[in-house]
Scaffold this active site. Structure first.
Site, PDB file in Angstrom:
ATOM      1  N   GLY A  94      53.996  35.032   1.497  1.00  0.00           N
ATOM      2  CA  GLY A  94      55.077  34.656   2.389  1.00  0.00           C
ATOM      3  C   GLY A  94      56.365  34.364   1.649  1.00  0.00           C
ATOM      4  N   SER A  95      56.252  33.917   0.391  1.00  0.00           N
ATOM      5  CA  SER A  95      57.441  33.580  -0.396  1.00  0.00           C
ATOM      6  C   SER A  95      58.323  34.803  -0.616  1.00  0.00           C
ATOM      7  CB  SER A  95      57.031  32.976  -1.741  1.00  0.00           C
ATOM      8  OG  SER A  95      56.347  31.756  -1.569  1.00  0.00           O
ATOM      9  N   TYR A 113      59.038  24.765   5.380  1.00  0.00           N
ATOM     10  CA  TYR A 113      58.675  25.335   4.081  1.00  0.00           C
ATOM     11  C   TYR A 113      58.639  26.847   4.247  1.00  0.00           C
ATOM     12  CZ  TYR A 113      55.846  26.842   0.137  1.00  0.00           C
ATOM     13  OH  TYR A 113      55.383  27.497  -0.985  1.00  0.00           O
TER      14      TYR A 113
END
Length: 211
Positions: free
Chosen positions: A117-118, A144
């Protein structure tokens, strides 16, 4: 006392604190897990708990499913190259073809494979800036969005306070509804970033034509 003896005397959480870098730790739960089966995680000590986090999102597949274990084993037994960056491989191209077949859309389309996901959110930032011409981002307190420079720069979680923010970043309390309540003129050059957990909890739309 040798390393093996030290490990046997410490809890998994204590061992984690000794060797895992803080930048790689974002702990929302006191659980320390040693395994998983189906939709259950196995906690240190053997207790089985229902995983309501859905693996924290990146691979919502459950644990130890025989079909998945078989597929991963088969893929590893005859890997058609380890990197799609260097050259095409059969498994990646076949998966991309299947994804395009299953998902709706018109015109010429492509699939992009990320690692997490980053880096997916890093890519989203670049796509939004290129597609909309908007240079600023709105995200929400407690959010986040990843652990790379770009995705960290738009995260509103306290664990990211050391991160250099993207210029013009705006961070708001999570709203119940979004739209006209955020001043359109003032923030008309912003793109809005929200995690699915925020969306589900607050009825926030996944996208907005006005932001």
């Amino acid at each position: 006392m040798n390393d093996a003896e030290i490990r046997s005397d410490l809890s998994l959480r204590a061992r984690d604190a000794r060797v895992i870098a803080n930048i790689g730790r974002l702990r929302f739960s006191p659980l320390s897990v040693i395994g998983g089966s189906g939709n259950r995680l196995i906690e240190e000590g053997g207790r089985r708990v229902l995983d309501l986090s859905a693996s924290c999102g990146p691979a919502i597949l459950g644990y130890s499913h025989p079909a998945l274990t078989s597929a991963v084993t088969e893929a590893c037994s005859s890997m058609a190259g380890a990197s799609l960056l260097a050259y095409p491989n059969e498994n990646a191209v076949a998966l991309a073809e299947e994804l395009l077949r299953l998902t709706p859309g018109r015109g010429e389309r492509r699939v992009w494979f990320g690692h997490s996901g980053s880096d997916a959110n890093d890519c989203v930032m670049r796509v939004l800036q290129a597609a909309t011409g908007r240079s600023r981002f709105i995200s929400f307190i407690g959010s986040y969005h990843g652990n790379l420079s770009g995705s960290m720069s738009i995260s509103g979680h306290t664990a990211m306070t050391h991160t250099l923010r993207v210029p013009g970043w705006c961070c708001f309390p999570t709203p119940i509804l979004i739209g006209t309540r955020i001043q359109r003129k003032k923030y008309s050059n912003c793109s809005t970033i929200s995690s699915p957990l925020h969306v589900r909890r607050t009825r926030l739309p996944l996208y907005s034509s006005s932001h």
